[in-house]
Each structure stands twice: as structure tokens, then as C-alpha cells.
Scaffold this motif. Structure first.
Motif, PDB file in Angstrom:
ATOM      1  N   ALA A   1      16.581 -31.367  21.882  1.00  0.00           N
ATOM      2  CA  ALA A   1      17.038 -32.710  21.516  1.00  0.00           C
ATOM      3  C   ALA A   1      17.967 -32.647  20.303  1.00  0.00           C
ATOM      4  O   ALA A   1      18.975 -33.365  20.240  1.00  0.00           O
ATOM      5  CB  ALA A   1      15.832 -33.609  21.230  1.00  0.00           C
ATOM      6  N   ALA A   2      17.647 -31.762  19.348  1.00  0.00           N
ATOM      7  CA  ALA A   2      18.505 -31.611  18.161  1.00  0.00           C
ATOM      8  C   ALA A   2      19.892 -31.127  18.565  1.00  0.00           C
ATOM      9  O   ALA A   2      20.911 -31.577  18.029  1.00  0.00           O
ATOM     10  CB  ALA A   2      17.854 -30.636  17.172  1.00  0.00           C
ATOM     11  N   GLN A   3      19.952 -30.227  19.555  1.00  0.00           N
ATOM     12  CA  GLN A   3      21.257 -29.749  20.047  1.00  0.00           C
ATOM     13  C   GLN A   3      22.040 -30.887  20.704  1.00  0.00           C
ATOM     14  O   GLN A   3      23.258 -30.969  20.581  1.00  0.00           O
ATOM     15  CB  GLN A   3      21.063 -28.605  21.048  1.00  0.00           C
ATOM     16  N   ARG A   4      21.337 -31.769  21.404  1.00  0.00           N
ATOM     17  CA  ARG A   4      22.028 -32.906  22.035  1.00  0.00           C
ATOM     18  C   ARG A   4      22.628 -33.818  20.960  1.00  0.00           C
ATOM     19  O   ARG A   4      23.738 -34.325  21.124  1.00  0.00           O
ATOM     20  CB  ARG A   4      21.053 -33.717  22.913  1.00  0.00           C
ATOM     21  N   ILE A   5      21.889 -34.019  19.876  1.00  0.00           N
ATOM     22  CA  ILE A   5      22.427 -34.815  18.756  1.00  0.00           C
ATOM     23  C   ILE A   5      23.677 -34.142  18.203  1.00  0.00           C
ATOM     24  O   ILE A   5      24.718 -34.779  18.003  1.00  0.00           O
ATOM     25  CB  ILE A   5      21.362 -34.979  17.634  1.00  0.00           C
ATOM     26  N   GLN A   6      23.590 -32.823  17.969  1.00  0.00           N
ATOM     27  CA  GLN A   6      24.749 -32.097  17.415  1.00  0.00           C
ATOM     28  C   GLN A   6      25.943 -32.178  18.352  1.00  0.00           C
ATOM     29  O   GLN A   6      27.093 -32.165  17.914  1.00  0.00           O
ATOM     30  CB  GLN A   6      24.375 -30.635  17.170  1.00  0.00           C
ATOM     31  N   ALA A   7      25.671 -32.250  19.671  1.00  0.00           N
ATOM     32  CA  ALA A   7      26.751 -32.302  20.667  1.00  0.00           C
ATOM     33  C   ALA A   7      27.305 -33.720  20.857  1.00  0.00           C
ATOM     34  O   ALA A   7      28.164 -33.944  21.704  1.00  0.00           O
ATOM     35  CB  ALA A   7      26.230 -31.761  22.004  1.00  0.00           C
ATOM     36  N   GLY A   8      26.802 -34.673  20.073  1.00  0.00           N
ATOM     37  CA  GLY A   8      27.341 -36.032  20.155  1.00  0.00           C
ATOM     38  C   GLY A   8      26.736 -36.864  21.273  1.00  0.00           C
ATOM     39  O   GLY A   8      27.306 -37.883  21.687  1.00  0.00           O
ATOM     40  N   GLU A   9      25.567 -36.443  21.755  1.00  0.00           N
ATOM     41  CA  GLU A   9      24.901 -37.196  22.821  1.00  0.00           C
ATOM     42  C   GLU A   9      23.797 -38.088  22.245  1.00  0.00           C
ATOM     43  O   GLU A   9      23.363 -37.902  21.114  1.00  0.00           O
ATOM     44  CB  GLU A   9      24.287 -36.219  23.842  1.00  0.00           C
ATOM     45  N   LEU A  10      23.342 -39.028  23.070  1.00  0.00           N
ATOM     46  CA  LEU A  10      22.247 -39.910  22.670  1.00  0.00           C
ATOM     47  C   LEU A  10      20.899 -39.244  22.929  1.00  0.00           C
ATOM     48  O   LEU A  10      20.703 -38.589  23.943  1.00  0.00           O
ATOM     49  CB  LEU A  10      22.286 -41.210  23.479  1.00  0.00           C
ATOM     50  N   VAL A  11      19.974 -39.452  21.997  1.00  0.00           N
ATOM     51  CA  VAL A  11      18.594 -38.999  22.172  1.00  0.00           C
ATOM     52  C   VAL A  11      17.665 -40.147  21.760  1.00  0.00           C
ATOM     53  O   VAL A  11      17.784 -40.668  20.648  1.00  0.00           O
ATOM     54  CB  VAL A  11      18.285 -37.761  21.299  1.00  0.00           C
ATOM     55  N   ALA A  12      16.773 -40.548  22.650  1.00  0.00           N
ATOM     56  CA  ALA A  12      15.728 -41.497  22.247  1.00  0.00           C
ATOM     57  C   ALA A  12      14.579 -40.693  21.663  1.00  0.00           C
ATOM     58  O   ALA A  12      14.234 -39.629  22.190  1.00  0.00           O
ATOM     59  CB  ALA A  12      15.258 -42.314  23.443  1.00  0.00           C
ATOM     60  N   PHE A  13      14.003 -41.189  20.573  1.00  0.00           N
ATOM     61  CA  PHE A  13      12.947 -40.420  19.891  1.00  0.00           C
ATOM     62  C   PHE A  13      11.905 -41.366  19.298  1.00  0.00           C
ATOM     63  O   PHE A  13      12.217 -42.501  18.932  1.00  0.00           O
ATOM     64  CB  PHE A  13      13.561 -39.522  18.805  1.00  0.00           C
ATOM     65  N   PRO A  14      10.666 -40.890  19.199  1.00  0.00           N
ATOM     66  CA  PRO A  14       9.625 -41.749  18.638  1.00  0.00           C
ATOM     67  C   PRO A  14       9.703 -41.812  17.118  1.00  0.00           C
ATOM     68  O   PRO A  14      10.027 -40.810  16.468  1.00  0.00           O
ATOM     69  CB  PRO A  14       8.327 -41.046  19.069  1.00  0.00           C
ATOM     70  N   THR A  15       9.443 -42.977  16.572  1.00  0.00           N
ATOM     71  CA  THR A  15       9.194 -43.087  15.131  1.00  0.00           C
ATOM     72  C   THR A  15       7.837 -43.772  14.997  1.00  0.00           C
ATOM     73  O   THR A  15       7.247 -44.195  15.986  1.00  0.00           O
ATOM     74  CB  THR A  15      10.275 -43.900  14.380  1.00  0.00           C
ATOM     75  N   GLU A  16       7.348 -43.898  13.787  1.00  0.00           N
ATOM     76  CA  GLU A  16       6.038 -44.530  13.609  1.00  0.00           C
ATOM     77  C   GLU A  16       6.102 -46.035  13.876  1.00  0.00           C
ATOM     78  O   GLU A  16       5.054 -46.666  14.060  1.00  0.00           O
ATOM     79  CB  GLU A  16       5.472 -44.240  12.217  1.00  0.00           C
TER      80      GLU A  16
ATOM     81  N   GLY B   1      19.025 -42.652  19.232  1.00  0.00           N
ATOM     82  CA  GLY B   1      19.718 -41.998  18.136  1.00  0.00           C
ATOM     83  C   GLY B   1      21.009 -41.302  18.515  1.00  0.00           C
ATOM     84  O   GLY B   1      21.187 -40.838  19.641  1.00  0.00           O
ATOM     85  N   ALA B   2      21.910 -41.224  17.519  1.00  0.00           N
ATOM     86  CA  ALA B   2      23.140 -40.439  17.634  1.00  0.00           C
ATOM     87  C   ALA B   2      23.511 -39.961  16.236  1.00  0.00           C
ATOM     88  O   ALA B   2      23.112 -40.570  15.236  1.00  0.00           O
ATOM     89  CB  ALA B   2      24.270 -41.288  18.211  1.00  0.00           C
ATOM     90  N   ASP B   3      24.280 -38.870  16.179  1.00  0.00           N
ATOM     91  CA  ASP B   3      24.799 -38.348  14.908  1.00  0.00           C
ATOM     92  C   ASP B   3      25.570 -39.463  14.198  1.00  0.00           C
ATOM     93  O   ASP B   3      26.597 -39.937  14.682  1.00  0.00           O
ATOM     94  CB  ASP B   3      25.721 -37.163  15.239  1.00  0.00           C
ATOM     95  N   ALA B   4      25.092 -39.869  13.022  1.00  0.00           N
ATOM     96  CA  ALA B   4      25.655 -41.034  12.340  1.00  0.00           C
ATOM     97  C   ALA B   4      27.086 -40.810  11.854  1.00  0.00           C
ATOM     98  O   ALA B   4      27.814 -41.773  11.608  1.00  0.00           O
ATOM     99  CB  ALA B   4      24.760 -41.431  11.166  1.00  0.00           C
ATOM    100  N   HIS B   5      27.500 -39.551  11.724  1.00  0.00           N
ATOM    101  CA  HIS B   5      28.875 -39.284  11.288  1.00  0.00           C
ATOM    102  C   HIS B   5      29.850 -39.168  12.452  1.00  0.00           C
ATOM    103  O   HIS B   5      31.050 -39.001  12.242  1.00  0.00           O
ATOM    104  CB  HIS B   5      28.928 -37.990  10.447  1.00  0.00           C
ATOM    105  N   ASN B   6      29.335 -39.195  13.675  1.00  0.00           N
ATOM    106  CA  ASN B   6      30.169 -39.011  14.858  1.00  0.00           C
ATOM    107  C   ASN B   6      30.425 -40.387  15.489  1.00  0.00           C
ATOM    108  O   ASN B   6      29.581 -40.932  16.191  1.00  0.00           O
ATOM    109  CB  ASN B   6      29.454 -38.062  15.832  1.00  0.00           C
TER     110      ASN B   6
END
Ligand code: TXA
Ligand code: MG
Length: 325
Positions: free
Chosen positions: A13-28, A34-39
Motif C-alpha cells: 500500500a505504501a508503494q501505491r501511495i508513492q506511485a501516486g495511486e489512491l489507498v483506502a486505509f483504517p484510522t481510529e 489517501g493519496a500523496d499530499a504533495h502529488n
């Protein structure tokens, strides 16, 4: 869960973020999209997937307070005190944005929302990707926020390739948002961290905004947010008890346990924290049950119920406006 989009592989999932893709992830609180905020291109995919207007800003998630500070142009004493008290945790601080924060994230405003989440999967994703992650709740615009991976899958089609699974969202409602660009600070969205929790750390608070117009860019402040698709009504405990007719009615109650014959009925516990945890899953369950209406008991008075009251009022708003029109 045999949806191939589900994964527990955080490194992938971290690699998908680095590649500019969307990842849904759990938070509390709730699941984030999610997406890379600088991209900027990656951030635009969030708006496209959600159907969210481009001027609604996103929260930037970071692995530490130090990382968060780098996204702020200034770090007021109140922000420092609140971060020390409640991060990692279910709290978002609005501060002046550093010059490098993309306009796609801020919706063109000069402020930015920052949060250090406490969920171990979210923190691991942030650390392994090495990126700040812009993430709204992982639901389509205006709909109920997801607290389980399968909720996320039901919201999005193939445009969302990666859904990171993990322990349930323990809090269950979105983070408390605190505007630290004003002094004293002001709560923009109630959550598990209550007004007293905030006041204990920073002293007096500014009163909540009187109308949604005072905080036009907080999409969570739109009256008809968090809405199930079924007509939803807030009712008094008396009305809930008086309604003895049968029919396709779903109920969520906090203090009374009406016994409708042949009616879909969900009663939930008395603790506000338990209600926060269960609320969105219950709304989804009732929404899927082919009901004519959902009736929700007006939550009890007191600040411990502020977050629940806020969310159920917005969930029920479309019926209020219809009946007023
Ligand atoms: O618990 C949460 O906060 C979840 C998880 C994923 O972290 N996120 C979340 O994001 O609820 P979202 O986008 O569904 O709601 C964030 C709210 C929006 O109403 C947005 O308008 C507001 O935060 N917001 C973000 N940046 C802001 C800013 N600079 N000023 C005012 N409001 C802001
Ligand atoms: Mg949301």
C-alpha cells in the motif's frame, strides 16, 4: 472478504501511495481515502473518486507532530499544547498553511488541516511511504463515513484498487476539528475529544460558529452531511414510544427501547462512546434494509453527546428541509 482489492500488505500500500495511486486505509476514527499530499495529480483522484467539490479542503495525515509542523506556516502555542495532549489521536488542527502545501489540498485557502492518527496501520502506512497523506473519509460525497473495509468497498468501484484492512475504527466518528488560526481556538467539528478536553489544555474556547455560513469550507459543516439514502427523522423519545404502528420503520434509540411489532428495530447502548463506535455501521445496516424511514431518537443533552448529536442531525437534515419546504 474475497474482494481482491482488500490487502493487509502495508508495504504494498505504501508503494501505491508513492506511485501516486489512491489507498483506502483504517484510522481510529473512520477509513480515509489517501493519496500523496504533495502529488497534485494523485490528490485530484480523491476528488474525482468522491465526487467532492474541488474547494473542499482535505486533512493532511502525518506520522508525527514534527512532520505536521513542517506543513504549517506558523505553530501557535495552542496547537503545540493540543498536539502534545492529543496526538497521535482523533484530532485535526487547522493552522496557516506552509508555502509548499498544494492548493489542491487546501481548496485554495491559506489554512490547512493536520492530523497525526493513532491507528497502527495508518501510522505504519505513513512511515513506510515516507509521505504526508491527504485523506478525506473514504465515502462518496455527503454519504455515511465508513468504519469497516467492506463499507469502503461498497462506496467505490474499480477506481479504488487498494483497500488496506486493519482493526476496526475504534472511535467511529470523524476527528474533532479545532481551528487554531483564531484565538481563542474554536471547534469546527465535534468528535471524541470534547470541548472540555480542549478547554482543559488551552483555556477558554471561542463559541461554535452559529451557522454553517461562518465556516463555508468545512464540508462536514454542510447541513445534509453523513446522510443515509433512506428518509431519516430525528424524533423525541416520546414519539418513538408512541409509534406503535407496524411498517418498514428502522429506529436507533439511546434511552428508550420501543417494542415495535414486525418493525426493524436497532437499539444501542447508553454510552456515547459506544454509540459513536456503532453509529455509522447501524446507519448503513438500516439504509440497506429497504425501510420506508429511519427514526433516530434525539440524543440526550450534554457535551458527551455532542459528536453523536452533530452527526445524527446532519443525517436527518434532508427530511427536515423537505418537511419545511
Ligand atoms: O477523522 C477524520 O478526520 C477522517 C480521517 C480519515 O482522518 N477524515 C475526515 O476527512 O473526516 P473529511 O475530508 O471527510 O472531513 C474533513 C473536514 C472537511 O469538512 C473539510 O472541509 C475540513 O475538514 N477541513 C479540512 N481542511 C480545512 C481547513 N483548512 N479549514 C477548514 N476546514 C478544513
Ligand atoms: Mg467526510
Amino acid at each position: 472478504m474475497n474482494d481482491s482489492r482488500f490487502t493487509d500488505d502495508i508495504a504494498h500500500a505504501a508503494q501505491r501511495i508513492q506511485a501516486g495511486e489512491l489507498v483506502a486505509f483504517p484510522t481510529e476514527t473512520v477509513y480515509g481515502l489517501g493519496a500523496d499530499a504533495h502529488n497534485e495529480l494523485a490528490v485530484r483522484k480523491i476528488f474525482a473518486a468522491k465526487g467532492r467539490p474541488a474547494d473542499h479542503p482535505l486533512i493532511v495525515h502525518l506520522a508525527s507532530t514534527d512532520a505536521a509542523r513542517a506543513w504549517a506556516a506558523s505553530w501557535p502555542a495552542a496547537a503545540a499544547q493540543l498536539a502534545a495532549a492529543y496526538w497521535p489521536g482523533p484530532m485535526t488542527l487547522i493552522v496557516k498553511a506552509a508555502a509548499h502545501v498544494p492548493a489542491a489540498v487546501t481548496g485554495g485557502q491559506d489554512s490547512v488541516g493536520l492530523r497525526v492518527p493513532a491507528h497502527p496501520v495508518a501510522l505504519a502506512l505513513l512511515r513506510l511511504s515516507g509521505r504526508a497523506i491527504a485523506a478525506p473519509s473514504a465515502n462518496t460525497f455527503g454519504h455515511v463515513s465508513p468504519t469497516r473495509a467492506e463499507h469502503v468497498a461498497s462506496e467505490f468501484g474499480a477506481e479504488l484498487a487498494t483497500i488496506l484492512t486493519g482493526a476496526d475504527c475504534e472511535v467511529g466518528v470523524e476527528s474533532t476539528i479545532i481551528d487554531c488560526t483564531v484565538s481563542p481556538v474554536r471547534i469546527l467539528r465535534p468528535g471524541r475529544i470534547t470541548a472540555s478536553n480542549v478547554a482543559r489544555v488551552v483555556g477558554a474556547l471561542a463559541p461554535p460558529a452559529a451557522t454553517a455560513n461562518d465556516v463555508p469550507r468545512v464540508s462536514g459543516s454542510l447541513a445534509s452531511h453523513y446522510a443515509p439514502r433512506t428518509r431519516t427523522r430525528l424524533v423525541t423519545p416520546q414519539a418513538l414510544l408512541a409509534r406503535s404502528a407496524s411498517g418498514a420503520l428502522g429506529t436507533i434509540s439511546f434511552t428508550v427501547h420501543p417494542a415495535f411489532a414486525g418493525v426493524h428495530r436497532v437499539c444501542i447502548g447508553h454510552s456515547p462512546a459506544q454509540v459513536e463506535h456503532d453509529l455509522y455501521a447501524l446507519l448503513r445496516e438500516l439504509d440497506a434494509a429497504q425501510l420506508t424511514e429511519i427514526w433516530i431518537e434525539t440524543p440526550p443533552a450534554g457535551e458527551a453527546w455532542d459528536a453523536v448529536r452533530d452527526r445524527v442531525s446532519r443525517a436527518a437534515h434532508h427530511i427536515t428541509t423537505e418537511s419545511n419546504a
